[in-house]
Scaffold this motif. Structure first.
Motif, PDB file in Angstrom:
ATOM      1  N   PHE A 146       0.825  -1.211   0.000  1.00  0.00           N
ATOM      2  CA  PHE A 146       0.000   0.000   0.000  1.00  0.00           C
ATOM      3  C   PHE A 146       0.858   1.260   0.000  1.00  0.00           C
ATOM      4  O   PHE A 146       0.576   2.221  -0.719  1.00  0.00           O
ATOM      5  N   LEU A 147       1.903   1.245   0.812  1.00  0.00           N
ATOM      6  CA  LEU A 147       2.783   2.402   0.876  1.00  0.00           C
ATOM      7  C   LEU A 147       3.444   2.657  -0.472  1.00  0.00           C
ATOM      8  O   LEU A 147       3.562   3.801  -0.919  1.00  0.00           O
ATOM      9  N   SER A 148       3.850   1.591  -1.148  1.00  0.00           N
ATOM     10  CA  SER A 148       4.472   1.738  -2.468  1.00  0.00           C
ATOM     11  C   SER A 148       3.486   2.348  -3.464  1.00  0.00           C
ATOM     12  O   SER A 148       3.845   3.224  -4.266  1.00  0.00           O
ATOM     13  N   VAL A 165       7.946   7.208   6.767  1.00  0.00           N
ATOM     14  CA  VAL A 165       8.870   7.285   7.904  1.00  0.00           C
ATOM     15  C   VAL A 165       8.426   6.346   9.023  1.00  0.00           C
ATOM     16  O   VAL A 165       9.239   5.644   9.634  1.00  0.00           O
ATOM     17  N   ALA A 166       7.118   6.318   9.277  1.00  0.00           N
ATOM     18  CA  ALA A 166       6.603   5.474  10.354  1.00  0.00           C
ATOM     19  C   ALA A 166       6.821   3.999  10.056  1.00  0.00           C
ATOM     20  O   ALA A 166       7.219   3.225  10.933  1.00  0.00           O
ATOM     21  N   THR A 167       6.567   3.581   8.817  1.00  0.00           N
ATOM     22  CA  THR A 167       6.722   2.173   8.477  1.00  0.00           C
ATOM     23  C   THR A 167       8.177   1.748   8.533  1.00  0.00           C
ATOM     24  O   THR A 167       8.506   0.670   9.050  1.00  0.00           O
ATOM     25  N   VAL A 168       9.079   2.598   8.025  1.00  0.00           N
ATOM     26  CA  VAL A 168      10.505   2.282   8.092  1.00  0.00           C
ATOM     27  C   VAL A 168      10.976   2.228   9.540  1.00  0.00           C
ATOM     28  O   VAL A 168      11.720   1.324   9.942  1.00  0.00           O
ATOM     29  N   ALA A 169      10.520   3.198  10.366  1.00  0.00           N
ATOM     30  CA  ALA A 169      10.901   3.198  11.779  1.00  0.00           C
ATOM     31  C   ALA A 169      10.368   1.970  12.496  1.00  0.00           C
ATOM     32  O   ALA A 169      11.060   1.366  13.324  1.00  0.00           O
ATOM     33  N   ASN A 170       9.132   1.601  12.168  1.00  0.00           N
ATOM     34  CA  ASN A 170       8.540   0.428  12.795  1.00  0.00           C
ATOM     35  C   ASN A 170       9.326  -0.833  12.449  1.00  0.00           C
ATOM     36  O   ASN A 170       9.610  -1.676  13.303  1.00  0.00           O
ATOM     37  N   ALA A 171       9.692  -0.973  11.164  1.00  0.00           N
ATOM     38  CA  ALA A 171      10.469  -2.139  10.743  1.00  0.00           C
ATOM     39  C   ALA A 171      11.839  -2.150  11.397  1.00  0.00           C
ATOM     40  O   ALA A 171      12.351  -3.205  11.807  1.00  0.00           O
ATOM     41  N   THR A 172      12.462  -0.979  11.530  1.00  0.00           N
ATOM     42  CA  THR A 172      13.779  -0.892  12.157  1.00  0.00           C
ATOM     43  C   THR A 172      13.722  -1.276  13.622  1.00  0.00           C
ATOM     44  O   THR A 172      14.584  -2.015  14.132  1.00  0.00           O
ATOM     45  N   ASP A 183       3.850   3.585  19.620  1.00  0.00           N
ATOM     46  CA  ASP A 183       2.559   4.278  19.612  1.00  0.00           C
ATOM     47  C   ASP A 183       2.539   5.379  18.558  1.00  0.00           C
ATOM     48  O   ASP A 183       1.545   5.558  17.837  1.00  0.00           O
ATOM     49  N   ILE A 184       3.642   6.148  18.463  1.00  0.00           N
ATOM     50  CA  ILE A 184       3.718   7.211  17.460  1.00  0.00           C
ATOM     51  C   ILE A 184       3.662   6.620  16.054  1.00  0.00           C
ATOM     52  O   ILE A 184       2.983   7.149  15.161  1.00  0.00           O
TER      53      ILE A 184
END
Length: 792
Positions: free
Chosen positions: A464-466, A504-511, A525-526
């Protein structure tokens, strides 16, 4: 939604400039005009006196900003009046008002304690600034007017009372005697009474004008409540009933009145009914009848009366503003007019100097546009009817945008104009492209609600993000980037920022998930919140959502007026609350289990519902905490629990404080706020649907010089321009400097209502005299003996 209009402006010597604005037998003076007195030769051989020009400009400026300040007409007074209205002076006034109000954060009881000497010096400086502002105002207004103005008297009395209170408090403090700083509750007077706060004063006038009619309804409501209280005392007082806490049930008339008043807010329902209901099922009918009559009927009548009176007095205020505006423009015209043939007019050069004096930062292109609208026949002068709408012309918001070709078209023209590229652009511009991504958003919403620990769901999020990133890239490929991200393209910015935040959120979550050494719940949460923000794209995808949100944005600035009104009331009640309840309730860390901490530091709260609910942080020990308590009282969810708690630590009469706050804020101000929101939304929403246009905008369209805002963004003109601009030359025809006129999105509802009222005034009508305007009554608007026709 109503579309805005854009006008292409070109250099003064450009043939396209003259072609767009219409043929003229004489050249424009725009680029070569010298705004000095030597350019007035065509108007009788001499320039108007500087005093006349300054005076006329002051009248026009007052009409533009709806100011109603009588001022002296001497050259010195006019210059002082200009300086008084300068934005730096207004900003300085608001700065000192903010400093004065914020002193409550640093005075005892303080959130950030400072010595009394420091706060008193700051307050004296603020009072000095207020007095200087008042003296400045006295220099520009006639003395008789100044001393008859209640606002000025209020400011002077408040300054004197504050100084007296400071001296008394400081003297007693020097001998270690604690006293009350009662003058702090008067600080909002400065916010209300300076001329800059006329919108807040109008809100207070609405309250004052509504009070007489509300008073009768409130007396009936009080009578109904007292009748029910006497009935409750006789029905339940002698039956020996007990509340859940073991207290006597309805045995004291004052307690009964207070409990039933709170029941109107439903804050103690059904608790207050349960002892009687447990005793006999039929007693529930008493409470049901009471709630129907007092909560639903009387509260609805309150709202109806407030709304009716608000609309009535609002229309009266708007009528005054409209006629005062007309009166000021007529005064300006009479100062500058000259006789040409059978009628009086204002010459072009004199008109230019006037506009330059009122709006010195206006570009020459913008000035030429206003002149072409005002001088319809290109006669070299402006007649009275067109001069009177100069204030409206100056209020039009003109946004300059520079439309250029797409960078890719300049860098790789053959590739960008290829068949495949044109097909991609055609697909992106088609409605099906938007609908396809609407469906993707809805599918994404379903996946967000599912368990993200499932690997399939996690991979789907990346998909979806892509797709969202591809969508933005395709739009930037199709539309010129600087137009797509223009200053007024709010929804494009919103969409892009949401997608960037989601990335940014998805990359941070994966990291975070991959680095098991660090797993912060707050960051997770953020991340979750940012991912959910993708759903807000629905707002810009559904047209009706955009209409509603845009309407809310349009009425937002006017809502700030009532925000200031609520702040003034909150501030006064907070100061009183701090003086009465300071230190009576203490907050301790939740880990403290000592008996003293369990009763909020006051033995009077032993066994009370207030202490059992651990409401210790709901106190009046500083300004911030006081505002939080007042907000809770506005919601009226646990007003009974709060009132009982503070009554236990002081006196039962303290409940009057909470009743008074509820009457002023919830019954009066909140109902007026609801009335305002209803009226504002109806007007703004109807504007979106009916596309109300002013005569100025219609004139621009008649000149054939407009293109739609949406088409400016997409890079394709829609109006019939020169034939050579059609076909393959569309993009080139659009290049250049444009001014988008955004006047359909009015800044305030008052402005829209005023324009609607002005449309009912005949152009040749000069209106009533100044004394008649100031003495307008709402009853003048409505017929004393209405029939079906005038009621409709």
């Amino acid at each position: 939604m109503g579309s805005t209009v854009a006008l292409g402006l070109f250099p003064c010597d450009s043939p396209r400039f003259f072609g767009r604005l219409g043929a003229s037998k004489r050249p424009f003076l725009g680029c070569c005009l010298a705004l000095d007195e030597s350019s007035e030769g065509g108007e009788g051989g001499r320039a108007p006196e500087t005093r006349d020009l300054l005076l006329a400009a002051a009248y026009v400026s007052d009409a533009q900003y709806n100011r109603n300040v009588p001022f002296e007409t001497s050259p010195q007074a006019i210059r002082l009046y200009y300086f008084y209205n300068h934005w730096t002076m207004q900003a300085a006034t608001y700065f000192f008002i903010c400093v004065d109000l914020s002193l409550a954060l640093f005075e005892e009881p303080a959130l950030f304690p400072l010595p009394f000497l420091a706060t008193s010096i700051a307050e004296v400086l603020c009072l000095t600034a207020f007095f200087g502002r008042l003296v400045h105002f006295a220099k520009v207004t006639p003395q008789m007017v100044f001393w008859k103005d209640t606002k000025n008297i209020c400011i002077m009395v408040t300054i004197v009372l504050t100084l007296v209170d400071l001296i008394l408090y400081g003297s007693l403090e020097a001998v270690n005697i604690r006293s009350v700083r009662w003058s702090r509750a008067l600080r909002p007077v400065f916010l209300i009474n300076f001329p800059e706060s006329r919108q807040i004063r109008r809100a207070f006038r609405s309250i004052r004008n509504t009070l007489p009619d509300i008073l009768y309804v409130f007396l009936l409501f009080t009578f109904s409540m007292l009748v029910f209280s006497l009935m409750a005392l006789k029905l339940f007082g002698d039956r020996g009933l007990k509340t859940a806490e073991g207290s006597p049930y309805f045995e004291n008339i004052l307690e009964v009145v207070f409990e039933l008043y709170v029941l109107v807010t439903t804050a103690n329902s059904p608790d207050i009914m349960m002892p009687a209901y447990d005793f006999n099922w039929w007693y529930s009918l008493y409470f049901i009848t009471y709630i129907i009559i007092n909560t639903y009927i009387f509260m609805s009548v309150f709202l109806a009366v407030v709304y009716n009176n608000y609309r009535k007095h609002l229309k009266n205020e708007i009528r005054k503003l409209a006629y005062l505006k007309r009166r000021k423009m007529i005064e300006a015209f009479n100062i500058l007019k000259v006789k040409v043939g059978p009628e009086f007019v204002v010459g072009e050069a004199r008109w230019r100097r006037l506009v330059h004096s009122v709006a010195p930062d206006m570009s020459l292109g913008h000035l030429e546009l206003l002149l072409r609208i005002s001088d319809e026949g290109q006669t070299g002068h402006v007649d009275k009817m067109n001069f009177l709408r100069l204030a409206d012309l100056l209020n039009i918001q003109v946004v300059t945008i520079n439309i250029k070709r797409h960078p890719l078209e300049a860098w790789v023209p053959r590739l960008y104009q290829s068949s495949a590229s044109l097909l991609v652009q055609k697909v992106v511009r088609h409605r099906i492209f938007v609908w396809a991504f609407d469906v993707i958003i809805l599918i994404n919403a379903i996946f967000i609600a599912l368990d993200e620990k499932n690997p399939f769901i996690s991979y789907a999020e990346w998909l979806f993000l892509s797709l969202y990133v591809i969508e933005i890239l395709l739009k930037l490929y199709t539309y010129e980037p600087r137009a797509y991200f223009g200053r007024k393209q709010f929804w494009n910015w919103f969409d892009t920022l949401i997608i960037i935040a989601a990335l940014v959120a998805t990359v941070a979550n994966a990291t975070i998930q991959s680095a098991r050494k660090y797993n912060s719940q707050q960051i997770l949460d953020i991340v979750l919140i940012l991912r959910i923000l993708r759903l807000l794209r629905v707002i810009i995808s559904v047209q009706r959502f955009r209409v509603i949100v845009t309407t809310l944005i349009n009425i937002g600035p006017t809502m700030l007026t009532f925000g200031g009104l609520v702040f003034v009331v909150y501030y006064a009640f907070a100061i009183v609350g701090m003086e009465v309840f300071h230190g009576k309730v203490q907050f301790f860390d939740p880990n403290f289990t000592t008996p003293h901490a369990l009763v909020c530091g006051n033995p009077a709260l032993q066994g009370s519902a207030f202490s059992r609910a651990r409401y210790c942080k709901n106190n009046f020990n500083d300004l911030a905490s006081s505002f939080v308590v007042l907000m809770e009282l506005t919601v009226v969810n646990h007003v009974l629990l709060l009132a009982d708690g503070f009554a236990l630590v002081t006196h039962q009469a303290a409940k009057l404080y909470f009743i008074l706050f509820h009457i002023v804020v919830v019954i009066l101000i909140v109902n007026i706020f609801i009335a305002f929101i209803l009226e504002a939304f109806f007007v703004a929403y109807s504007l979106e649907k009916s596309e109300v246009e002013t005569a100025i905008e219609k004139k621009i369209q008649e000149l054939g010089v407009g293109i739609q805002e949406e088409e400016v963004q997409e890079g394709k003109p829609t109006d019939d321009v020169d034939a050579k601009d059609r076909g393959d030359n569309k993009r080139k025809a659009l290049e250049g400097l444009y001014c988008r006129i955004a006047s359909k999105k009015y800044r305030t509802v008052d402005t829209l209502l005023q324009r609607m009222f002005e449309s009912e005034i005949a152009p040749e009508e000069e209106g009533p005299s100044l004394d008649e305007i100031l003495n307008f009554s709402p009853s003048d608007i409505y017929p004393k003996n209405p029939n079906f026709e005038n009621s409709a």
